[in-house]
Write a protein that holds these residues in place. Structure first.
Motif, PDB file in Angstrom:
ATOM      1  N   GLU A 173       2.289   1.634  -3.485  1.00 31.45           N
ATOM      2  CA  GLU A 173       1.264   2.081  -4.429  1.00 31.45           C
ATOM      3  C   GLU A 173       0.943   3.566  -4.285  1.00 31.45           C
ATOM      4  OE1 GLU A 173      -2.165  -0.422  -3.929  1.00 31.45           O
ATOM      5  OE2 GLU A 173      -0.988  -2.231  -4.328  1.00 31.45           O
ATOM      6  N   HIS A 174       1.056   4.087  -3.080  1.00 38.50           N
ATOM      7  CA  HIS A 174       0.759   5.500  -2.826  1.00 38.50           C
ATOM      8  C   HIS A 174       2.004   6.389  -2.864  1.00 38.50           C
ATOM      9  CE1 HIS A 174      -2.970   3.671  -1.245  1.00 38.50           C
ATOM     10  NE2 HIS A 174      -3.504   4.763  -1.764  1.00 38.50           N
TER      11      HIS A 174
ATOM     12  N   THR B 263       0.832  -1.205   0.000  1.00 38.11           N
ATOM     13  CA  THR B 263       0.000   0.000   0.000  1.00 38.11           C
ATOM     14  C   THR B 263       0.866   1.254   0.000  1.00 38.11           C
ATOM     15  OG1 THR B 263      -1.781  -1.156   1.129  1.00 38.11           O
ATOM     16  CG2 THR B 263      -1.802   1.250   1.247  1.00 38.11           C
TER      17      THR B 263
END
Length: 83
Positions: free
Chosen positions: A33-34, A30
């Motif tokens: 991805e960010h 996560t």
């Protein structure tokens, strides 16, 4: 689960010259991805005395591929072919 990601920060060193700071960060999927892995690398460079302007890139970014070609070019080879 964390993944270790190789990072490069292009920054200004204490002498005012352009330089590369190399580090690794551990990021979750996560976070990756960010783009949080970039946010992890920049403060590390600052902590080591590097200054802005700064830009971070990881081992998978286009800049990493170009860095390999740039090394070939600097050494006198053909950056287009890698020879």
């Amino acid at each position: 689960m964390f993944t270790r990601i190789r990072m490069v920060v292009l920054a200004t060193n204490a002498e005012g010259s352009p330089d590369l700071f190399l580090t690794t960060v551990d990021a979750t999927g996560t976070q990756y991805e960010h783009g949080r892995h970039y946010d992890m690398a920049l403060p590390r460079a600052r902590d080591e005395g590097y200054e802005t302007p700064m830009i971070a890139f990881d081992q998978y970014d286009a800049a990493a591929r170009m860095l390999r070609r740039a090394a070939t070019f600097i050494e006198g080879g053909d950056a287009a072919t890698g020879n």
